[in-house]
Write an enzyme that holds these catalytic residues in place. Structure first.
Site, short mmCIF file in Angstrom:
data_model
loop_
_atom_site.label_atom_id
_atom_site.label_comp_id
_atom_site.label_asym_id
_atom_site.label_seq_id
_atom_site.Cartn_x
_atom_site.Cartn_y
_atom_site.Cartn_z
N LYS A 147 34.21 74.73 -114.64
CA LYS A 147 34.89 74.44 -113.41
C LYS A 147 34.02 74.45 -112.02
CE LYS A 147 38.02 77.55 -114.00
NZ LYS A 147 37.80 77.99 -115.47
N GLN A 191 39.35 81.30 -113.95
CA GLN A 191 40.17 81.44 -115.37
C GLN A 191 40.71 80.33 -115.69
OE1 GLN A 191 41.33 84.11 -112.95
NE2 GLN A 191 39.10 85.02 -113.35
N ASP A 230 35.89 79.53 -118.40
CA ASP A 230 34.50 79.06 -118.59
C ASP A 230 34.45 77.54 -119.24
OD1 ASP A 230 33.95 81.69 -118.30
OD2 ASP A 230 34.41 82.30 -120.30
N THR A 286 29.85 86.93 -116.12
CA THR A 286 30.24 88.09 -115.59
C THR A 286 29.93 89.11 -116.23
OG1 THR A 286 32.04 86.85 -114.46
CG2 THR A 286 32.16 89.13 -114.55
N ARG A 341 30.94 84.65 -126.13
CA ARG A 341 32.35 84.15 -126.01
C ARG A 341 32.48 83.60 -127.80
NH1 ARG A 341 30.50 80.49 -121.30
NH2 ARG A 341 30.57 81.99 -119.58
N GLY A 386 33.25 83.64 -113.12
CA GLY A 386 31.85 83.53 -112.97
C GLY A 386 31.46 82.01 -112.82
N HIS A 387 30.85 81.35 -112.07
CA HIS A 387 30.46 80.21 -111.88
C HIS A 387 29.16 80.00 -111.76
CE1 HIS A 387 34.52 78.92 -110.13
NE2 HIS A 387 34.64 79.03 -111.12
#
Ligand code: IMP
Length: 449
Positions: free
Chosen positions: A16, A237, A13, A313, A318, A40-41
């Site tokens: 990227k 990741q 996260d 996702t 977080r 998840g982007h």
């Protein structure tokens, strides 16, 4: 720089997707080399938000070749939905290629992942429950189903039967657990009664839909590299979640490090010219596992809110913390990173003082300047920090290094020195244009011959 790998340096996260989106414009091929729809982007383009899980971020450039490499595990239900969703929003997906050798996530993988997380297994990792671990386990056990199997019903049926055989007991236990939970009023949505015939039917249907995209993606990369065109290898990741080099067992089941780009895309080490490591200006982690610089307080909560730190996702909040330069230094060496991209620097505006972890201290007194190889030390590591002054005000409009407040430049300088790699690019907001190229103009990737 024909072969450029993008890797995460922390626990994922890091942003990227945005970096790949920026660089993809000048690349000929963008290829993902590991992971699956656990990634998840989020990409913000002209005020529109796109959330991608499997398809490389470059897909937003019409006709751009975007490949899902052999090292990725593909849930065809998710992929076909993602293709359809993009189509409906007018995105041209004709450039999408899917490796015939990529392994498939099957319904039983998703169920087994869930069983593990229900502590029917021994350890709770906090996985994304997308079936990633069980799919890679089947690949290693030579019980995997590959994309090319979708094109031959007889083979598909035979392979699924063989793969399911060893899982029947675990699936039965899961079904018993579901019934128990249902009686207690816990109505979770899963059904462990799998039927071979319907799985084969559903997967043949996916095969028909995906067939136009199935290709030899390694060859596609060689052809681009051999004519000196740029190939972007898009990691998912991150280093600290690497199966071999991360905080095992609290890791994902693939290798997100740069070296894995070769295996997962089918190129050789000499095809890689540059490796860019993406680091968020602070640290986050989802799921269980050690996180030495975690901030379990109001400041941590503030970073979570300011940075929108909720999973793309799974939607999970977080965990947040200070930048960990011990881990970053480790990532730089392990991946041979030659440029750093620091994202979300704007989130630190107004935080004063700022802290960067420079080494770990074990409760018994030993200090670690380098990332310790023993997991127990990482679990009990106390971070030692250096403090730097913060800055006030919004930096979202900065476009050149000189637009950044002195304190922000000092922070980036300290990071670069502690990590041992130069900072090339800095993110100052979610928009595509909200970036600062450090020291020089935006570099031009080599154009296609
Ligand atoms: P899995 O990859 O679903 O098996 O999950 C293993 C661990 O990796 C869990 O701690 C997840 O939260 C973490 N993880 C997997 N994918 C991502 C990602 O894209 N970003 C951040 N963490 C991830």
């Amino acid at each position: 720089m024909p072969g450029l790998v993008i890797v995460g340096t922390q626990w994922g996260d890091e942003g990227k997707g945005k970096v790949v989106d920026l660089l993809a414009e000048q690349a000929d091929v963008v290829i993902r080399f590991q992971g699956g729809n656990n990634a998840g982007h989020t990409i913000v383009r002209d005020g529109e938000t796109f959330k991608l899980h499997l398809i490389p971020s470059g897909i937003l450039y019409p006709g751009k070749i975007c490949a899902i490499g052999n090292g990725v595990v593909v849930d065809p239900a998710v992929l076909t939905d993602e293709i359809e969703g993009l189509r409906q929003r007018g995105v041209d997906v004709s450039g999408l290629r899917l490796s015939a050798n990529a392994h498939l996530i099957m319904p039983y993988h998703v169920l087994l992942d869930r069983a593990g997380e229900l502590k029917l297994g021994k350890l709770e990792i906090g996985t994304t429950r997308r079936g990633i671990g069980p799919a890679y386990a089947d690949k290693a056990a030579r019980l995997g189903i590959r994309v090319q199997d979708l094109l031959d019903e007889k083979i598909l049926r035979k392979k699924i039967l063989a793969a399911m055989d060893s899982k029947m007991q675990a699936l039965k236990e899961l079904e018993v657990e579901r019934k128990k939970r249902k009686q207690k009023g816990d109505d979770e949505e899963w059904d462990a009664r799998l039927d071979l015939h319907s799985i084969v039917e559903a997967y043949m249907r996916y095969g028909h839909r995906l067939e136009p995209h199935i290709a030899d993606t390694a060859k596609l990369c060689w052809e681009a590299l051999d004519r000196d065109a740029t190939v972007l290898f898009e990691g998912a990741q991150a280093t600290m979640l690497d199966l071999d080099h991360g905080t095992y067992p609290f890791v994902t089941s693939s290798n997100p490090v740069a070296g894995a780009a070769c295996v997962g895309a089918g190129v050789g080490p000499r095809d890689i010219d540059e490796i860019w490591g993406i680091a968020k200006a602070y640290a986050t982690r989802v799921g269980a596992g050690p996180f030495p610089t975690e901030l379990d307080d109001d400041l941590g909560e503030g970073l979570r809110k300011a940075g929108g730190e909720f999973g793309t996702t799974t939607g999970r909040a977080r965990r947040t913390g200070w930048m960990d330069a011990v881990a970053l230094r480790y990532a730089v060496r392990l991946n041979t990173i030659n440029a750093l991209v620091v994202t979300k620097l704007d989130v630190l505006s107004g935080v004063d003082p700022l802290r960067i972890c420079t080494r770990y201290r074990h409760p018994e007194g030993a200090v670690f300047d380098e990332f310790p190889y023993h997991q127990s030390i990482i679990h009990s590591a106390e971070p030692e920090y250096t403090e730097l002054p913060g800055w006030e005000g919004d930096i979202g409009a900065a476009r050149r290094e000189s637009d950044l407040p002195r304190e922000a430049r000092n922070y980036l300088q300290a990071l670069s020195e502690l990590a041992g790699a130069p900072v090339r690019l800095v993110g100052v907001g979610p928009g595509r244009d909200q970036v600062v190229w450090m020291g020089e103009e935006q570099p031009h990737l080599r154009a296609a011959a």
